[in-house]
Scaffold this motif. Structure first.
Motif, PDB file in Angstrom:
ATOM      1  N   GLY A 104       0.698  -1.259   0.151  1.00 30.50           N
ATOM      2  CA  GLY A 104      -0.048  -0.209   0.086  1.00 30.50           C
ATOM      3  C   GLY A 104       0.817   1.212  -0.098  1.00 30.50           C
ATOM      4  N   SER A 105       2.073   1.224   0.467  1.00 32.05           N
ATOM      5  CA  SER A 105       2.826   2.550   0.374  1.00 32.05           C
ATOM      6  C   SER A 105       3.961   2.471  -0.439  1.00 32.05           C
ATOM      7  CB  SER A 105       3.328   2.644   1.861  1.00 32.05           C
ATOM      8  OG  SER A 105       2.408   2.818   3.016  1.00 32.05           O
ATOM      9  N   VAL A 106       4.243   1.417  -1.339  1.00 31.88           N
ATOM     10  CA  VAL A 106       5.129   1.256  -1.949  1.00 31.88           C
ATOM     11  C   VAL A 106       4.769   0.945  -3.515  1.00 31.88           C
ATOM     12  CG1 VAL A 106       6.842   0.451  -0.333  1.00 31.88           C
ATOM     13  CG2 VAL A 106       5.870  -0.945  -1.541  1.00 31.88           C
ATOM     14  N   GLU A 107       5.656   0.891  -4.459  1.00 31.32           N
ATOM     15  CA  GLU A 107       5.529   0.801  -5.828  1.00 31.32           C
ATOM     16  C   GLU A 107       6.739   0.334  -6.572  1.00 31.32           C
ATOM     17  OE1 GLU A 107       3.685   2.610 -10.065  1.00 31.32           O
ATOM     18  OE2 GLU A 107       4.202   3.751  -8.490  1.00 31.32           O
ATOM     19  N   VAL A 108       6.745  -0.611  -7.353  1.00 30.09           N
ATOM     20  CA  VAL A 108       8.054  -1.369  -7.725  1.00 30.09           C
ATOM     21  C   VAL A 108       8.117  -0.921  -9.344  1.00 30.09           C
ATOM     22  CG1 VAL A 108       9.343  -3.303  -8.471  1.00 30.09           C
ATOM     23  CG2 VAL A 108       8.305  -3.142  -6.353  1.00 30.09           C
ATOM     24  N   LYS A 109       9.007  -0.094 -10.005  1.00 29.24           N
ATOM     25  CA  LYS A 109       8.879   0.322 -11.105  1.00 29.24           C
ATOM     26  C   LYS A 109      10.375   0.654 -11.720  1.00 29.24           C
ATOM     27  CE  LYS A 109       8.159   5.298  -9.997  1.00 29.24           C
ATOM     28  NZ  LYS A 109       7.187   6.429 -10.026  1.00 29.24           N
ATOM     29  N   CYS A 110      10.642   1.117 -12.864  1.00 31.81           N
ATOM     30  CA  CYS A 110      11.915   1.450 -13.347  1.00 31.81           C
ATOM     31  C   CYS A 110      12.571   2.335 -12.626  1.00 31.81           C
ATOM     32  CB  CYS A 110      11.857   1.635 -14.752  1.00 31.81           C
ATOM     33  SG  CYS A 110      13.626   2.196 -15.663  1.00 31.81           S
ATOM     34  N   GLY A 115      17.851  -0.703 -12.715  1.00 31.00           N
ATOM     35  CA  GLY A 115      16.899  -1.486 -13.063  1.00 31.00           C
ATOM     36  C   GLY A 115      15.542  -1.088 -12.401  1.00 31.00           C
ATOM     37  N   LEU A 116      14.966  -2.352 -11.830  1.00 33.99           N
ATOM     38  CA  LEU A 116      13.719  -1.991 -10.996  1.00 33.99           C
ATOM     39  C   LEU A 116      14.154  -1.585  -9.473  1.00 33.99           C
ATOM     40  CD1 LEU A 116      11.621  -5.147 -11.775  1.00 33.99           C
ATOM     41  CD2 LEU A 116      11.444  -2.838 -12.841  1.00 33.99           C
ATOM     42  N   GLY A 117      13.315  -0.634  -9.082  1.00 33.98           N
ATOM     43  CA  GLY A 117      13.437   0.089  -7.783  1.00 33.98           C
ATOM     44  C   GLY A 117      12.046   0.024  -7.034  1.00 33.98           C
ATOM     45  N   ALA A 118      12.140   0.082  -5.734  1.00 35.03           N
ATOM     46  CA  ALA A 118      10.874   0.601  -4.983  1.00 35.03           C
ATOM     47  C   ALA A 118      10.852   2.038  -4.452  1.00 35.03           C
ATOM     48  CB  ALA A 118      10.990  -0.357  -3.434  1.00 35.03           C
ATOM     49  N   PHE A 119       9.635   2.606  -4.739  1.00 31.42           N
ATOM     50  CA  PHE A 119       9.401   3.871  -4.660  1.00 31.42           C
ATOM     51  C   PHE A 119       8.289   4.258  -3.616  1.00 31.42           C
ATOM     52  CE2 PHE A 119      11.753   3.524  -8.358  1.00 31.42           C
ATOM     53  CZ  PHE A 119      12.243   4.628  -8.400  1.00 31.42           C
ATOM     54  N   ALA A 120       8.307   5.162  -2.927  1.00 32.20           N
ATOM     55  CA  ALA A 120       7.180   5.490  -1.739  1.00 32.20           C
ATOM     56  C   ALA A 120       6.050   6.062  -2.501  1.00 32.20           C
ATOM     57  CB  ALA A 120       7.530   6.313  -0.725  1.00 32.20           C
ATOM     58  N   THR A 121       4.700   5.696  -2.309  1.00 31.66           N
ATOM     59  CA  THR A 121       3.470   6.034  -2.880  1.00 31.66           C
ATOM     60  C   THR A 121       2.839   7.075  -1.962  1.00 31.66           C
ATOM     61  OG1 THR A 121       2.433   4.391  -2.148  1.00 31.66           O
ATOM     62  CG2 THR A 121       3.165   4.239  -4.502  1.00 31.66           C
ATOM     63  N   GLU A 122       3.439   7.256  -0.710  1.00 38.52           N
ATOM     64  CA  GLU A 122       2.887   8.294   0.246  1.00 38.52           C
ATOM     65  C   GLU A 122       4.165   8.594   1.031  1.00 38.52           C
ATOM     66  OE1 GLU A 122      -0.359   6.158   1.886  1.00 38.52           O
ATOM     67  OE2 GLU A 122       0.620   5.142   3.177  1.00 38.52           O
ATOM     68  N   PRO A 123       3.721   9.537   2.188  1.00 42.27           N
ATOM     69  CA  PRO A 123       4.965   9.883   3.018  1.00 42.27           C
ATOM     70  C   PRO A 123       5.125   8.684   4.097  1.00 42.27           C
ATOM     71  CG  PRO A 123       3.511  11.860   2.511  1.00 42.27           C
ATOM     72  CD  PRO A 123       2.758  10.679   1.797  1.00 42.27           C
ATOM     73  N   ILE A 124       6.446   8.441   4.310  1.00 41.22           N
ATOM     74  CA  ILE A 124       6.639   7.431   5.172  1.00 41.22           C
ATOM     75  C   ILE A 124       7.355   7.871   6.412  1.00 41.22           C
ATOM     76  CG2 ILE A 124       7.645   5.175   5.664  1.00 41.22           C
ATOM     77  CD1 ILE A 124       7.296   4.400   2.632  1.00 41.22           C
ATOM     78  N   PRO A 125       6.633   8.100   7.653  1.00 39.53           N
ATOM     79  CA  PRO A 125       7.489   8.631   8.575  1.00 39.53           C
ATOM     80  C   PRO A 125       8.828   7.841   9.154  1.00 39.53           C
ATOM     81  CG  PRO A 125       5.320   8.613   9.065  1.00 39.53           C
ATOM     82  CD  PRO A 125       5.655   7.625   8.072  1.00 39.53           C
ATOM     83  N   ILE A 126       9.849   8.847   9.839  1.00 40.30           N
ATOM     84  CA  ILE A 126      10.992   8.001  10.185  1.00 40.30           C
ATOM     85  C   ILE A 126      10.495   6.911  11.231  1.00 40.30           C
ATOM     86  CG2 ILE A 126      11.095   9.579  12.212  1.00 40.30           C
ATOM     87  CD1 ILE A 126      14.176   9.355  12.057  1.00 40.30           C
ATOM     88  N   HIS A 127      11.480   5.763  11.173  1.00 44.61           N
ATOM     89  CA  HIS A 127      11.173   4.466  12.073  1.00 44.61           C
ATOM     90  C   HIS A 127      10.099   3.722  11.782  1.00 44.61           C
ATOM     91  CE1 HIS A 127      14.128   6.521  14.798  1.00 44.61           C
ATOM     92  NE2 HIS A 127      13.288   7.489  15.208  1.00 44.61           N
ATOM     93  N   THR A 128       9.565   3.886  10.477  1.00 43.28           N
ATOM     94  CA  THR A 128       8.398   2.961  10.104  1.00 43.28           C
ATOM     95  C   THR A 128       8.852   1.611   9.662  1.00 43.28           C
ATOM     96  OG1 THR A 128       7.027   4.756   9.328  1.00 43.28           O
ATOM     97  CG2 THR A 128       6.630   2.720   8.365  1.00 43.28           C
ATOM     98  N   ASP A 129       8.472   0.361  10.128  1.00 42.12           N
ATOM     99  CA  ASP A 129       8.778  -0.871   9.701  1.00 42.12           C
ATOM    100  C   ASP A 129       8.389  -1.039   8.298  1.00 42.12           C
ATOM    101  OD1 ASP A 129       9.390  -3.350   9.570  1.00 42.12           O
ATOM    102  OD2 ASP A 129       8.880  -4.077  11.453  1.00 42.12           O
TER     103      ASP A 129
END
Length: 249
Positions: A104-110, A115-129
């Motif tokens: 829900g908070s990440v997207e895998v794209k170019c 190559g491929l990488g993981a990107f945040a789809t919303e703000p992710i606070p510090i210390h988030t697992d």
């Protein structure tokens, strides 16, 4: 294959309860060398059988979850490596990609040249697992026999190792050793996209916006590796961590 450990009296109990007929080729059928060899071959056959059953179980679970273990044509894969024989493209509907979508908070794209990488789809606070780095768990002996680029002394593969490699190739999975992470005396391998989580797509950056945490023995004695946000991560930012000097930790 590795034989099971037995107590000091096990060999004596086996000798008392098990007898084999003599033959010209084996005049002492109940001696330890013959019996140990037979037990070793039986144990190796058992391991290969269990590996095949595991592959069938994976296929059944995949059908329930709505994805297939059969490799797709190259035109339907996410190609990200110039040598597809070394590192095949990723099926967009594989288990690892599904885990990324369900997060829900990440997207895998170019991610460009990486190559491929993981990107945040919303703000992710510090210390988030963010999630666990998981997949297959290997011993050092298995890593030495199955991979050639780990820096470990090469070991002769067993029948079980060869069946494992055949399964990887049949399902269009790579065997590079680039996704190995050492946790105590075990290794976690997230290369197989049929059994690994989405964190396998996280690229290297120094220092990276995430930190890797390793627990050599977690619940049930199994190693656990997971990633935590080292700072606030902005929407659209690539999620990365430092690989260190090598891919292995």
């Amino acid at each position: 294959a590795r034989a099971r450990r037995r107590g000091p009296g096990s060999a004596r109990r086996l000798a008392c309860t098990s007898t084999l007929p003599a033959s010209p080729r084996n005049p002492n059928p109940n001696g330890n060398p013959w019996r140990s060899s037979l037990r070793g071959r039986c144990w190796e056959s058992y391991n290969c059988t269990m590996l095949r059953l595991t592959t069938l179980a994976l296929a059944a679970a995949a059908a329930v979850e709505g994805f297939s273990l059969a490799p797709k044509p190259a035109s339907q894969l996410l190609q990200y490596h110039p040598d597809a024989e070394v590192r095949p493209g990723v099926d967009p509907d594989c288990y690892s990609m599904q885990q990324a979508r369900e997060h829900g908070s990440v997207e895998v794209k170019c991610a460009g040249a990486k190559g491929l990488g993981a990107f945040a789809t919303e703000p992710i606070p510090i210390h988030t697992d963010l999630g666990d780095y998981y997949g297959e768990i290997f011993t050092e002996a298995e890593v030495a026999a199955r991979y050639t680029s780990t820096g470990l002394p090469a070991a002769a593969p067993t029948a079980e190792d060869e069946a494992w490699a055949a399964s990887r190739k049949e399902r269009g999975q790579g065997i590079t050793g680039d996704y190995l992470m050492r946790a105590g005396d075990k290794y976690v391998c997230a290369e197989d996209t049929d059994v690994s989580g989405w964190t396998r797509f996280m690229n290297h950056d120094e220092p990276g916006n995430c930190r890797l945490k390793i627990l050599p023995k977690g619940i049930g004695g199994k190693p656990r590796c997971w990633l935590v946000a080292a700072r606030d991560i902005e929407e659209g930012e690539e999620i990365t961590f430092s690989y260190g000097d090598e891919y292995q930790f």
